[in-house]
Motif scaffolding. Sequence first.
Motif, PDB file in Angstrom:
ATOM      1  N   UNK A 232       0.800  -1.233   0.000  1.00  0.00           N
ATOM      2  CA  UNK A 232       0.000   0.000   0.000  1.00  0.00           C
ATOM      3  C   UNK A 232       0.831   1.282   0.000  1.00  0.00           C
ATOM      4  N   UNK A 233       2.028   1.237  -0.600  1.00  0.00           N
ATOM      5  CA  UNK A 233       2.841   2.438  -0.813  1.00  0.00           C
ATOM      6  C   UNK A 233       2.899   2.699  -2.310  1.00  0.00           C
ATOM      7  N   UNK A 234       2.583   3.943  -2.706  1.00  0.00           N
ATOM      8  CA  UNK A 234       2.599   4.327  -4.121  1.00  0.00           C
ATOM      9  C   UNK A 234       3.780   5.267  -4.355  1.00  0.00           C
ATOM     10  N   UNK A 235       4.906   4.765  -4.914  1.00  0.00           N
ATOM     11  CA  UNK A 235       6.046   5.631  -5.195  1.00  0.00           C
ATOM     12  C   UNK A 235       5.745   6.577  -6.357  1.00  0.00           C
ATOM     13  N   UNK A 236       6.119   7.848  -6.203  1.00  0.00           N
ATOM     14  CA  UNK A 236       5.899   8.856  -7.239  1.00  0.00           C
ATOM     15  C   UNK A 236       7.213   9.565  -7.508  1.00  0.00           C
ATOM     16  N   UNK A 237       7.752   9.393  -8.709  1.00  0.00           N
ATOM     17  CA  UNK A 237       8.987  10.076  -9.079  1.00  0.00           C
ATOM     18  C   UNK A 237       8.645  11.417  -9.704  1.00  0.00           C
ATOM     19  N   UNK A 238       9.148  12.506  -9.102  1.00  0.00           N
ATOM     20  CA  UNK A 238       8.896  13.820  -9.678  1.00  0.00           C
ATOM     21  C   UNK A 238       8.894  14.921  -8.653  1.00  0.00           C
ATOM     22  N   UNK A 239       8.677  16.141  -9.144  1.00  0.00           N
ATOM     23  CA  UNK A 239       8.625  17.330  -8.305  1.00  0.00           C
ATOM     24  C   UNK A 239       7.316  17.346  -7.537  1.00  0.00           C
ATOM     25  N   UNK A 240       7.406  17.476  -6.236  1.00  0.00           N
ATOM     26  CA  UNK A 240       6.212  17.417  -5.388  1.00  0.00           C
ATOM     27  C   UNK A 240       5.220  18.535  -5.724  1.00  0.00           C
ATOM     28  N   UNK A 241       5.710  19.615  -6.321  1.00  0.00           N
ATOM     29  CA  UNK A 241       4.818  20.727  -6.691  1.00  0.00           C
ATOM     30  C   UNK A 241       3.776  20.288  -7.728  1.00  0.00           C
ATOM     31  N   UNK A 242       4.158  19.318  -8.550  1.00  0.00           N
ATOM     32  CA  UNK A 242       3.236  18.843  -9.589  1.00  0.00           C
ATOM     33  C   UNK A 242       2.245  17.820  -9.049  1.00  0.00           C
ATOM     34  N   UNK A 243       2.530  17.298  -7.880  1.00  0.00           N
ATOM     35  CA  UNK A 243       1.678  16.279  -7.265  1.00  0.00           C
ATOM     36  C   UNK A 243       0.713  16.907  -6.266  1.00  0.00           C
ATOM     37  N   UNK A 244       1.173  17.965  -5.602  1.00  0.00           N
ATOM     38  CA  UNK A 244       0.385  18.616  -4.541  1.00  0.00           C
ATOM     39  C   UNK A 244      -0.995  19.007  -5.051  1.00  0.00           C
ATOM     40  N   UNK A 245      -1.976  18.801  -4.198  1.00  0.00           N
ATOM     41  CA  UNK A 245      -3.349  19.160  -4.539  1.00  0.00           C
ATOM     42  C   UNK A 245      -4.116  18.025  -5.180  1.00  0.00           C
ATOM     43  N   UNK A 246      -3.399  17.066  -5.788  1.00  0.00           N
ATOM     44  CA  UNK A 246      -4.066  15.910  -6.391  1.00  0.00           C
ATOM     45  C   UNK A 246      -4.367  14.842  -5.346  1.00  0.00           C
ATOM     46  N   UNK A 247      -3.728  14.994  -4.190  1.00  0.00           N
ATOM     47  CA  UNK A 247      -3.918  14.050  -3.080  1.00  0.00           C
ATOM     48  C   UNK A 247      -4.605  14.785  -1.937  1.00  0.00           C
ATOM     49  N   UNK A 248      -5.540  14.113  -1.278  1.00  0.00           N
ATOM     50  CA  UNK A 248      -6.145  14.660  -0.062  1.00  0.00           C
ATOM     51  C   UNK A 248      -5.848  13.680   1.070  1.00  0.00           C
ATOM     52  N   UNK A 249      -4.876  14.038   1.870  1.00  0.00           N
ATOM     53  CA  UNK A 249      -4.364  13.114   2.887  1.00  0.00           C
ATOM     54  C   UNK A 249      -4.850  13.478   4.282  1.00  0.00           C
ATOM     55  N   UNK A 250      -4.849  12.484   5.155  1.00  0.00           N
ATOM     56  CA  UNK A 250      -5.130  12.726   6.579  1.00  0.00           C
ATOM     57  C   UNK A 250      -3.878  13.240   7.277  1.00  0.00           C
ATOM     58  N   UNK A 251      -2.722  12.894   6.706  1.00  0.00           N
ATOM     59  CA  UNK A 251      -1.458  13.227   7.373  1.00  0.00           C
ATOM     60  C   UNK A 251      -0.407  13.459   6.289  1.00  0.00           C
ATOM     61  N   UNK A 252       0.358  14.564   6.443  1.00  0.00           N
ATOM     62  CA  UNK A 252       1.400  14.917   5.472  1.00  0.00           C
ATOM     63  C   UNK A 252       2.744  14.993   6.194  1.00  0.00           C
ATOM     64  N   UNK A 253       3.776  14.357   5.624  1.00  0.00           N
ATOM     65  CA  UNK A 253       5.124  14.382   6.187  1.00  0.00           C
ATOM     66  C   UNK A 253       5.987  15.311   5.343  1.00  0.00           C
ATOM     67  N   UNK A 254       6.628  16.295   5.990  1.00  0.00           N
ATOM     68  CA  UNK A 254       7.481  17.268   5.284  1.00  0.00           C
ATOM     69  C   UNK A 254       8.928  17.152   5.772  1.00  0.00           C
ATOM     70  N   UNK A 255       9.556  16.008   5.515  1.00  0.00           N
ATOM     71  CA  UNK A 255      10.919  15.810   6.009  1.00  0.00           C
ATOM     72  C   UNK A 255      11.945  16.352   5.003  1.00  0.00           C
ATOM     73  N   UNK A 256      12.021  17.658   4.938  1.00  0.00           N
ATOM     74  CA  UNK A 256      13.023  18.366   4.118  1.00  0.00           C
ATOM     75  C   UNK A 256      13.401  19.628   4.894  1.00  0.00           C
ATOM     76  N   UNK A 257      14.121  19.456   6.022  1.00  0.00           N
ATOM     77  CA  UNK A 257      14.287  20.551   6.982  1.00  0.00           C
ATOM     78  C   UNK A 257      14.815  21.867   6.421  1.00  0.00           C
ATOM     79  N   UNK A 258      15.729  21.798   5.467  1.00  0.00           N
ATOM     80  CA  UNK A 258      16.332  23.032   4.957  1.00  0.00           C
ATOM     81  C   UNK A 258      15.369  23.841   4.092  1.00  0.00           C
ATOM     82  N   UNK A 259      14.465  23.140   3.398  1.00  0.00           N
ATOM     83  CA  UNK A 259      13.612  23.833   2.413  1.00  0.00           C
ATOM     84  C   UNK A 259      12.116  23.619   2.620  1.00  0.00           C
ATOM     85  N   UNK A 260      11.719  22.944   3.691  1.00  0.00           N
ATOM     86  CA  UNK A 260      10.299  22.618   3.877  1.00  0.00           C
ATOM     87  C   UNK A 260       9.413  23.855   3.849  1.00  0.00           C
TER      88      UNK A 260
END
Length: 332
Positions: A232-260
């Motif tokens: 039940x993991x769907x790998x997505x290769x690409x820029x997250x900006x192009x993916x954002x908004x297409x998913x409606x999640x209960x929980x979002x992980x932003x593990x990119x401390x320098x640029x989050x």
Amino acid sequence: MKMLGIKVPKQDAEKVRKKLIELGLLDTNFKVKHEGEFVIFPVKEKIEGFEIVEETFERAKKRFHSYREVVEIPSELGHLLPSSFDIIGDIAIIELPEELIPYGENIGRAILRAHKHIKAVFAKGSKVLGEYRVRELIHLAGEKRTETIHRENGIRLKLDVAKVYFSPRLATERMRIFEKTKEGEIIFDMFAGIGPYSILLAKKAKIVFACDINPWAIKYLEENKKLNKVENVVPILGDVRKVAGQIKADRVIMNLPKFAHEFLKEAMISVKKGGVVHYYGFSHEDNLFDEHIEMIEMAAEELGKSVKILEKRKVRPYAPYQFNIAIDFAVF
């Protein structure tokens, strides 16, 4: 050369061993001897109440608590030796000051000697660079390979330390998020890497969307799905900006401390109303959270949304006076 020993039945051996250690009488320079149904302990002096024997014991190999006990470098540089280093699978990665670089091979060999499970040692050759967040590595000792399997939190993670970013120091933080995750949630792991959050959270989630721009990270994420028998993991290769908004999640992980902070809007349009975002950043100890909370609130305001801060915490020291911090917030 014969020396003193005490002979005890096997069933009493562990209890006796602990007592000898407590009294400081066990001679740890020599190996314990096994003889049929008995165990013979090398001791420093006679002890009343036990059967005393004279035996020849094999000398034990000395165990070292730290590589710093055995490393060969000029004594005046000893204070520069790092007290810790990262262990990823069976690979050690150490950060050395410039003065110690000429002694890198000696340091690498000392680490291998003190830590038998480590098979290769590298030094950090640069800061984390580029959009793939990888660093140059300098081989010091052991095997000349960078692929390994790391174990944490009951999962296995295959990776190449030269091609993907991974920090073993976040294992506790990853478990914290796992414990907060509810059964059946939809998760969006915005900067998934090889999947340390995604694979772990998949144990509870309905589905995990795992995005990363690094093709090597996605390659290993696919392998880690198979390694951990996770579907039940769907790998997505690409820029997250192009993916954002297409998913409606209960929980979002932003593990990119320098640029989050640059992706806050993307996180907020990808989470359900009342859903939770786990945001990570870097901060000076004098002002750990205020600046980040201000950016979170500004991003929400620009989108016509509001946020509620649920938790803020120091995750780990990152550099002198700098900390990796976490802020959990709900979006409405």
